[in-house]
Write a protein that holds these residues in place. Sequence first.
Motif, PDB file in Angstrom:
ATOM      1  N   VAL A  90       0.835  -1.206   0.000  1.00  0.00           N
ATOM      2  CA  VAL A  90       0.000   0.000   0.000  1.00  0.00           C
ATOM      3  C   VAL A  90       0.868   1.254   0.000  1.00  0.00           C
ATOM      4  CG1 VAL A  90      -1.642   1.339   1.361  1.00  0.00           C
ATOM      5  CG2 VAL A  90      -1.977  -1.111   1.086  1.00  0.00           C
ATOM      6  N   LEU A  91       1.905   1.249   0.848  1.00  0.00           N
ATOM      7  CA  LEU A  91       2.778   2.422   0.942  1.00  0.00           C
ATOM      8  C   LEU A  91       3.499   2.701  -0.377  1.00  0.00           C
ATOM      9  CD1 LEU A  91       4.341   1.921   4.502  1.00  0.00           C
ATOM     10  CD2 LEU A  91       2.635   3.602   3.815  1.00  0.00           C
ATOM     11  N   ILE A  92       3.934   1.625  -1.053  1.00  0.00           N
ATOM     12  CA  ILE A  92       4.724   1.816  -2.272  1.00  0.00           C
ATOM     13  C   ILE A  92       3.834   2.094  -3.482  1.00  0.00           C
ATOM     14  CG2 ILE A  92       6.319   0.695  -3.875  1.00  0.00           C
ATOM     15  CD1 ILE A  92       7.437  -0.865  -1.479  1.00  0.00           C
ATOM     16  N   PHE A  93       2.874   1.198  -3.749  1.00  0.00           N
ATOM     17  CA  PHE A  93       2.119   1.268  -4.995  1.00  0.00           C
ATOM     18  C   PHE A  93       0.908   2.204  -4.932  1.00  0.00           C
ATOM     19  CE2 PHE A  93       4.119  -2.986  -5.118  1.00  0.00           C
ATOM     20  CZ  PHE A  93       4.880  -2.817  -6.254  1.00  0.00           C
ATOM     21  N   ARG A 148       1.210   5.778  -6.529  1.00  0.00           N
ATOM     22  CA  ARG A 148      -0.186   6.028  -6.916  1.00  0.00           C
ATOM     23  C   ARG A 148      -0.562   5.267  -8.197  1.00  0.00           C
ATOM     24  NH1 ARG A 148      -1.056  12.532  -5.717  1.00  0.00           N
ATOM     25  NH2 ARG A 148      -0.412  12.434  -3.509  1.00  0.00           N
ATOM     26  N   TRP A 149      -0.083   4.043  -8.294  1.00  0.00           N
ATOM     27  CA  TRP A 149      -0.405   3.208  -9.445  1.00  0.00           C
ATOM     28  C   TRP A 149      -1.698   2.426  -9.233  1.00  0.00           C
ATOM     29  CZ3 TRP A 149       5.027   0.638 -10.588  1.00  0.00           C
ATOM     30  CH2 TRP A 149       5.877   1.611 -11.142  1.00  0.00           C
ATOM     31  N   LEU A 150      -1.899   1.949  -7.987  1.00  0.00           N
ATOM     32  CA  LEU A 150      -3.010   1.037  -7.713  1.00  0.00           C
ATOM     33  C   LEU A 150      -3.830   1.539  -6.540  1.00  0.00           C
ATOM     34  CD1 LEU A 150      -0.980  -2.293  -7.969  1.00  0.00           C
ATOM     35  CD2 LEU A 150      -2.561  -1.397  -9.691  1.00  0.00           C
ATOM     36  N   PRO A 151      -5.112   1.191  -6.487  1.00  0.00           N
ATOM     37  CA  PRO A 151      -5.948   1.592  -5.344  1.00  0.00           C
ATOM     38  C   PRO A 151      -5.552   0.815  -4.086  1.00  0.00           C
ATOM     39  CG  PRO A 151      -7.183   0.161  -6.818  1.00  0.00           C
ATOM     40  CD  PRO A 151      -5.892   0.468  -7.510  1.00  0.00           C
ATOM     41  N   SER A 152      -5.677   1.472  -2.954  1.00  0.00           N
ATOM     42  CA  SER A 152      -5.309   0.827  -1.683  1.00  0.00           C
ATOM     43  C   SER A 152      -6.395  -0.114  -1.184  1.00  0.00           C
ATOM     44  CB  SER A 152      -5.024   1.893  -0.619  1.00  0.00           C
ATOM     45  OG  SER A 152      -6.161   2.719  -0.437  1.00  0.00           O
ATOM     46  N   ILE A 153      -7.599  -0.026  -1.732  1.00  0.00           N
ATOM     47  CA  ILE A 153      -8.718  -0.902  -1.372  1.00  0.00           C
ATOM     48  C   ILE A 153      -9.158  -1.657  -2.619  1.00  0.00           C
ATOM     49  CG2 ILE A 153     -11.089  -0.995  -0.514  1.00  0.00           C
ATOM     50  CD1 ILE A 153     -10.546   1.449   1.120  1.00  0.00           C
ATOM     51  N   ALA A 154      -9.435  -2.936  -2.465  1.00  0.00           N
ATOM     52  CA  ALA A 154      -9.838  -3.771  -3.600  1.00  0.00           C
ATOM     53  C   ALA A 154     -11.301  -3.503  -3.936  1.00  0.00           C
ATOM     54  CB  ALA A 154      -9.613  -5.241  -3.278  1.00  0.00           C
TER      55      ALA A 154
END
Length: 326
Positions: free
Chosen positions: A164-167, A172-178
């Motif tokens: 979460v911290l990196i992506f 800001r490549w991927l959402p932190s929640i699925a």
Amino acid sequence: MAGGSTSSGVKAALILTAKRFASSLLTLFLVSVVVFTIAQLLPGDAAQEALGQSATVEQVAALRHEMGLDRPAHERYASWLSGMVSGDPGQSLVANMPVSEVISSRLPNSLLLAALTALVAVPVALSIGIGSAMNRGGRLDRALNISTLSMVAVPEFLVATLAVLIFSVKLRWLPSIALVSDDMSWGEYLRGAAMPIFSLSIVVIAQMARMTRAAVIDQMDRPYVEMAVLKGVHPVRVVLRHIMPNAVAPIVNAMALSLSYLLGGAIIVETIFNYPGLASLMVNAVTSRDMPLLQACAMIFCAAYLILMLIADVTAILANPRLRAQ
């Protein structure tokens, strides 16, 4: 003579498979007792959770009677077990609908997450394990060993948090929640589920790669491998044609263990990313004290684990004549 030997081998394999199946059924029955007992030991119940702390004793007692929670434990266990055997795990105390319907809305999500994670993790883990074994003692082997050992030592929640911290936060490549739903396209689903898949794959790859390496190295020290090497057979051919067929049993066991982890051990990952799967549903059932739903989820995880172990055992029996001889 050869036909008789083949027939006896098949008969022995069937007998051993039947024994494994009977053992799995007994284990599942014992698990049902443990699951039911532990569920009853949890403080509070669905009636208290539904009414809240402000409810009177009479209100709680009336709702407990309506839900059947005041029946003796052995009667509730017998009723629940007979329902599980007949395919009716009961009524959800919180959702007020059949448990089978609640689970059917979440189980496909967990199965899809497990399938995609296996699709990513299995080829990578096999490549790492075989490559490490073929370069045993070399720089590549040491680097891969350190990497996989480090990955095994890192718990799932830390992998998920770092992801979460990196992506999500940094790149800001991927959402932190699925954020996944049924009406999503494949591309949208893969983007939404990328973080849980990545977090699960890290642990699975590390475990499977180390077990694959151990299985291949065990076969590399056998005389038939030395004979093939002395004949000048290419190392890759030695591994693929000679070693892998004999190492298939422990490798399949490693895969079965990893897949069972994906079904039952993904609770932390699903909870962190709010993924709408069966594991997060079981966590919600614990919070709300929805015992029929909690018990059904736990039994599904246990049954999936036993089925995968049974498949691994049958594969090992079919692949190894010495097991049939035993």
